[in-house]
Design a protein around this motif. Structure first.
Motif, PDB file in Angstrom:
ATOM      1  N   ILE A 255       0.946  -1.212  -0.048  1.00  0.00           N
ATOM      2  CA  ILE A 255       0.036  -0.035  -0.015  1.00  0.00           C
ATOM      3  C   ILE A 255       0.746   1.197  -0.010  1.00  0.00           C
ATOM      4  O   ILE A 255       0.639   2.336  -0.692  1.00  0.00           O
ATOM      5  CB  ILE A 255      -0.988   0.154   1.192  1.00  0.00           C
ATOM      6  CG1 ILE A 255      -1.905  -1.133   1.240  1.00  0.00           C
ATOM      7  CG2 ILE A 255      -1.740   1.108   1.305  1.00  0.00           C
ATOM      8  CD1 ILE A 255      -2.615  -1.517   2.593  1.00  0.00           C
ATOM      9  N   GLN A 256       1.881   1.292   0.971  1.00  0.00           N
ATOM     10  CA  GLN A 256       2.929   2.266   0.952  1.00  0.00           C
ATOM     11  C   GLN A 256       3.458   2.407  -0.516  1.00  0.00           C
ATOM     12  O   GLN A 256       3.811   3.654  -0.820  1.00  0.00           O
ATOM     13  CB  GLN A 256       3.821   2.316   2.065  1.00  0.00           C
ATOM     14  CG  GLN A 256       3.243   2.113   3.347  1.00  0.00           C
ATOM     15  CD  GLN A 256       4.048   1.614   4.535  1.00  0.00           C
ATOM     16  OE1 GLN A 256       4.789   0.644   4.201  1.00  0.00           O
ATOM     17  NE2 GLN A 256       4.055   2.257   5.712  1.00  0.00           N
ATOM     18  N   LEU A 257       3.896   1.428  -1.081  1.00  0.00           N
ATOM     19  CA  LEU A 257       4.576   1.594  -2.339  1.00  0.00           C
ATOM     20  C   LEU A 257       3.612   2.139  -3.363  1.00  0.00           C
ATOM     21  O   LEU A 257       4.069   3.017  -4.211  1.00  0.00           O
ATOM     22  CB  LEU A 257       4.949  -0.177  -2.703  1.00  0.00           C
ATOM     23  CG  LEU A 257       5.668  -0.213  -4.393  1.00  0.00           C
ATOM     24  CD1 LEU A 257       6.851   0.869  -4.240  1.00  0.00           C
ATOM     25  CD2 LEU A 257       5.912  -1.510  -4.515  1.00  0.00           C
ATOM     26  N   LEU A 258       2.316   1.620  -3.557  1.00  0.00           N
ATOM     27  CA  LEU A 258       1.650   2.274  -4.475  1.00  0.00           C
ATOM     28  C   LEU A 258       1.178   3.702  -4.248  1.00  0.00           C
ATOM     29  O   LEU A 258       0.969   4.455  -5.220  1.00  0.00           O
ATOM     30  CB  LEU A 258       0.112   1.620  -4.300  1.00  0.00           C
ATOM     31  CG  LEU A 258      -0.163   0.467  -5.544  1.00  0.00           C
ATOM     32  CD1 LEU A 258       0.897  -0.758  -5.281  1.00  0.00           C
ATOM     33  CD2 LEU A 258      -1.384  -0.064  -5.650  1.00  0.00           C
ATOM     34  N   THR A 259       1.055   4.290  -3.128  1.00  0.00           N
ATOM     35  CA  THR A 259       0.986   5.507  -2.514  1.00  0.00           C
ATOM     36  C   THR A 259       2.089   6.435  -3.017  1.00  0.00           C
ATOM     37  O   THR A 259       1.973   7.381  -3.855  1.00  0.00           O
ATOM     38  CB  THR A 259       0.706   5.683  -1.059  1.00  0.00           C
ATOM     39  OG1 THR A 259      -0.089   4.845  -0.720  1.00  0.00           O
ATOM     40  CG2 THR A 259       0.542   7.151  -0.569  1.00  0.00           C
ATOM     41  N   ARG A 260       3.468   5.663  -2.926  1.00  0.00           N
ATOM     42  CA  ARG A 260       4.604   6.579  -3.198  1.00  0.00           C
ATOM     43  C   ARG A 260       4.687   6.669  -4.899  1.00  0.00           C
ATOM     44  O   ARG A 260       4.931   7.665  -5.434  1.00  0.00           O
ATOM     45  CB  ARG A 260       5.971   5.878  -2.737  1.00  0.00           C
ATOM     46  CG  ARG A 260       6.250   5.973  -1.126  1.00  0.00           C
ATOM     47  CD  ARG A 260       6.783   7.449  -1.126  1.00  0.00           C
ATOM     48  NE  ARG A 260       8.091   7.470  -1.365  1.00  0.00           N
ATOM     49  CZ  ARG A 260       9.323   7.103  -0.880  1.00  0.00           C
ATOM     50  NH1 ARG A 260       8.960   6.475   0.481  1.00  0.00           N
ATOM     51  NH2 ARG A 260      10.302   7.209  -1.417  1.00  0.00           N
ATOM     52  N   MET A 261       4.295   5.572  -5.527  1.00  0.00           N
ATOM     53  CA  MET A 261       4.521   5.500  -7.033  1.00  0.00           C
ATOM     54  C   MET A 261       3.176   6.820  -7.765  1.00  0.00           C
ATOM     55  O   MET A 261       3.659   6.995  -8.631  1.00  0.00           O
ATOM     56  CB  MET A 261       4.185   4.227  -7.557  1.00  0.00           C
ATOM     57  CG  MET A 261       5.142   3.259  -7.426  1.00  0.00           C
ATOM     58  SD  MET A 261       4.927   1.349  -7.936  1.00  0.00           S
ATOM     59  CE  MET A 261       4.755   1.770  -9.653  1.00  0.00           C
ATOM     60  N   LYS A 262       2.070   6.710  -7.041  1.00  0.00           N
ATOM     61  CA  LYS A 262       1.059   7.607  -7.558  1.00  0.00           C
ATOM     62  C   LYS A 262       1.547   8.991  -7.436  1.00  0.00           C
ATOM     63  O   LYS A 262       1.165   9.790  -7.929  1.00  0.00           O
ATOM     64  CB  LYS A 262       0.062   7.461  -6.416  1.00  0.00           C
ATOM     65  CG  LYS A 262      -1.363   7.971  -7.180  1.00  0.00           C
ATOM     66  CD  LYS A 262      -2.591   7.700  -6.341  1.00  0.00           C
ATOM     67  CE  LYS A 262      -3.850   8.230  -7.024  1.00  0.00           C
ATOM     68  NZ  LYS A 262      -5.117   8.091  -6.276  1.00  0.00           N
ATOM     69  N   GLU A 263       2.570   9.332  -6.495  1.00  0.00           N
ATOM     70  CA  GLU A 263       2.845  10.619  -6.156  1.00  0.00           C
ATOM     71  C   GLU A 263       3.831  11.171  -7.319  1.00  0.00           C
ATOM     72  O   GLU A 263       4.373  11.970  -7.378  1.00  0.00           O
ATOM     73  CB  GLU A 263       3.672  10.872  -4.898  1.00  0.00           C
ATOM     74  CG  GLU A 263       2.304  10.686  -3.707  1.00  0.00           C
ATOM     75  CD  GLU A 263       3.155  10.484  -2.356  1.00  0.00           C
ATOM     76  OE1 GLU A 263       2.233  10.573  -1.477  1.00  0.00           O
ATOM     77  OE2 GLU A 263       4.435  10.424  -2.022  1.00  0.00           O
ATOM     78  N   ASN A 264       4.587  10.173  -7.889  1.00  0.00           N
ATOM     79  CA  ASN A 264       5.561  10.092  -8.935  1.00  0.00           C
ATOM     80  C   ASN A 264       5.060  10.314 -10.465  1.00  0.00           C
ATOM     81  O   ASN A 264       4.690   8.903 -10.813  1.00  0.00           O
ATOM     82  CB  ASN A 264       6.840   9.079  -8.539  1.00  0.00           C
ATOM     83  CG  ASN A 264       8.060   9.385  -9.609  1.00  0.00           C
ATOM     84  OD1 ASN A 264       7.835   9.526 -10.735  1.00  0.00           O
ATOM     85  ND2 ASN A 264       8.992   9.004  -8.746  1.00  0.00           N
TER      86      ASN A 264
END
Lengths: 141, 151
Positions: free
Chosen positions: A65-74
């Motif tokens: 979930i944290q990975l997807l959140t970070r990717m969404k911000e990039n």
């Protein structure tokens, strides 16, 4: 042209199973990169270009979930299609993955056909034999 | 109390074992050979209800599980090297399936990362008063899963 894939799972056994499944299923895969958590995945994405990712949720250090959140911000990473491969059964959490832009979901333990069917639109196949949909626990968002 | 339609720990254990590793369990107690190395793997879940699952198995069983998951020979370096990882992943999947079966799909539960340790002696297989037990024998290996709800 074969497409590169990144497998993100803290279990080396599962990473090898996914890799083997993709080969057996005849998916048109190029390089397969591996990461055991979200931090390692971001490092791999910094070094390599991938067509899609297979991502677990429950991982140490940085979970799915944290990975997807970070990717969404990039902006460079947010459009990479992600297939969630997890033991997760909660409707809310699966919906949350969908909101984060996950392309599909397979629930562990999955059959090779299930993984093949969810990855096929992203990778294409070299050999299209045996593409029966195993239906259970498979979802394309 | 669970109604009769609720899958039991035993049925879920059996299903995950079959679907993940093509292995089958039976109710006949497997003999415990002296000198076997025993492992205990623990995973917990937290949410509206909390609980713990524990798996007791021999190292030989863990190697066999890894071999089945990887499609390798049990004598291979891959099977030997991945035995602990295979058991931890088995418990992760078992716990996810069990939580859904026991508590449904509406609530969100967080699973811990499974922890594995080598036991110094053969475990006592008698379940505690609040524990539900599953498994007895898998392809000749004694295996036990215990579930304990937490208040």
């Amino acid at each position: 042209m074969p497409s590169n894939v990144l497998i993100v799972d803290d279990s080396a056994t599962i990473r090898q199973m996914v890799k083997r499944t993709m080969q057996i299923a005849g998916l048109d895969v190029g390089e397969v990169y591996e990461a055991s958590n979200g931090i390692e995945a971001l490092a791999q994405l910094n070094d390599h270009t991938v067509a899609c990712m297979v991502v677990d949720i429950n991982m140490p250090t940085m979970n799915g979930i944290q990975l997807l959140t970070r990717m969404k911000e990039n902006a460079r990473l947010r459009d990479i299609p992600i297939v969630i491969a997890s033991t997760e059964g909660s409707r809310k959490r699966i919906a949350q993955m969908e909101d984060f832009g996950a392309f599909g979901y397979v629930r562990k333990p999955f059959q090779p056909e299930q993984l093949r069917d969810v990855l096929k639109p992203l990778l294409g196949v070299v050999d299209d034999a045996g593409s029966e949909n195993a239906n259970a626990e498979l979802d394309l968002f | 109390m669970q109604d009769q339609k609720t899958p039991t720990l035993n049925s879920i254990f059996s299903e995950v074992l079959q679907n993940l590793a093509f292995m089958f369990h039976d109710e006949d107690e497997a003999e415990i050979a002296p000198g076997e190395v025993w492992l205990e793997t623990v995973i917990r879940y937290r949410g509206p209800q909390d609980g713990t699952l524990r798996l007791r198995c021999t190292r030989d069983f863990a190697v066999l599980l890894a071999a089945n998951l990887l499609g390798t020979d049990p004598e291979s370096a891959d099977s030997l090297g991945r035995a602990g990882d295979a058991v931890k992943e088995f418990m992760n999947i078992l716990c996810g399936q069990y939580v859904t079966a026991r508590h449904g799909v509406e609530d969100v539960f967080d699973l811990t990362i499974p922890e594995i340790e080598e036991l110094t002696e053969t475990p006592d297989f008698t379940p505690g008063p609040e524990e539900e037990a599953a498994g007895v024998s898998v392809q000749g290996h004694r295996v036990q899963v215990l579930y304990r709800p937490q208040a």
